[in-house]
Design an enzyme around this catalytic site. Sequence first.
Site, short mmCIF file in Angstrom:
data_model
loop_
_atom_site.label_atom_id
_atom_site.label_comp_id
_atom_site.label_asym_id
_atom_site.label_seq_id
_atom_site.Cartn_x
_atom_site.Cartn_y
_atom_site.Cartn_z
N GLY A 113 0.84 -1.20 0.00
CA GLY A 113 0.00 0.00 0.00
C GLY A 113 0.87 1.24 0.00
O GLY A 113 2.10 1.16 0.15
N LYS A 114 0.28 2.36 -0.21
CA LYS A 114 1.02 3.63 -0.13
C LYS A 114 0.00 4.75 0.02
O LYS A 114 -1.14 4.61 -0.43
CB LYS A 114 1.84 3.86 -1.40
CG LYS A 114 3.03 4.76 -1.20
CD LYS A 114 4.20 4.03 -0.57
CE LYS A 114 5.37 4.93 -0.30
NZ LYS A 114 6.56 4.16 0.13
#
Length: 424
Positions: A113-114
């Site tokens: 994720g980011k």
Amino acid sequence: MILETTPSVDQEVNPWQSAAHRFDEAASKLGLDDGMRKVLRTPAMELTVNFPVALDDGRIEVFTGYRVQHSIARGPAKGGIRFAPDVSIDEVRALAAWMTWKCAVVNIPFGGGKGGVICDPAIMSEGELERITRRYTAEIFEFIGPERDVPAPDMGTNEQTMAWIMDTYSMHKRHTVTAVVTGKPLNLGGSRGRSEATGRGCLIVSNQALARFRMRPEDTRVIVQGFGNVGGMAARLMAEFGYKIVAVVEYDGAVYNRHGLDIRALAAHSKETGSVKGFAGAEEVDRDEALLMDCDILLPAAKENVITSANADRVKAKILCEGANGPTTFGADSILQEKRVFVIPDILANAGGVTVSYFEWVQDRQGYFWNEKLVNERLEEIMVDSFNDVISYAEKHGVNNRIAAYMLALDRVAFAIKLRGLYA
Ligand code: NAD
């Protein structure tokens, strides 16, 4: 985003396009079908939030933030939150995918994720940053959590930001949830060994490479680019291990000593003066040329796009240990391969940081904290196993180490997706 053709020099300096080319090459070598490629390329969830924050002067500004979960096939999404003026959904998307591959290479039970918020931390007060962080956390509240998506620091954020996120999340939950983020301060559920983990990981994989080539640290000359968290720590730990750090390259200049630099003294000098320049016991050399000087290990740990098709043929190092994310462009890969440079690719070489983030999450969930020795031993075990996995994959499939790392990662994620099956 995914390119099907050979990149031009302009295109090759886009790290996301480089990653997309490597994805395609690895997926082809693995023989992944079109359906699985689509699944692996497409982020599972993308969230955009626009939220108002009162600035110190009383004005109200609306900020835009993102959180992308590229994959949760192998576990909760894992990845940093970036505060920068040029954050874009495309960048966050690409970085989220990158995290999926990195977590899979070191075989930790996380997806990728980011997140990011478009803002400029350099011109914001502490109070403004706290208000942005807390409101952003409230906006993405339903999408994060220890079982769901575990953010961490990235450019423009730090352990204070993580403490604010943890506090805001906990206030909404009505109880303290330390495992919602990693990279927290030590006395708020952070892990021992986290701040040096990425540099330590670089040391561990370099030791493995040396063992393969029957080289000794005492005879190994290293050039390090970037004297920050990753490069500064890697240089210190490698020097303590006996390596000769012959050059340190910073944004404003480079210092060289063929007998090896005194890294502790250089760190003290750099802290005092704000630069590596003017360090007694070293000669100053050109910043760009320094990377191409004779050495055994080149360790870029500053920024992306440092080794490109324009300079790769002049790299003299036998081993390229990628401390930074994306320091080598796609166009440089084949040149390095022809020159038989042994590349320890970024998604392996700098995965020590996310590995100790995983340990932080585990410790928070156990409520039982490990001493530094245990953290370092477990980090070593994971980095050594991952190094061996990548090298065996490269040998078995007759590909370079970077493509092997991507193949290993894609294979692991695709395997989890197949095992879970499609819910419909
Ligand atoms: P940092 O800001 O602490 O250090 C970067 C250093 O590089 C600074 O000292 C800076 O002055 C120097 N630098 C900047 N531009 C330069 C240039 N053109 N030439 C030479 N030096 C230059 O950042 P960091 O946390 O050490 O991260 C460095 C790289 O490692 C980034 O690519 C980052 O994404 C990657 N990385 C970091 C971690 C981590 O745990 N910090 C983990 C994985 C990957």
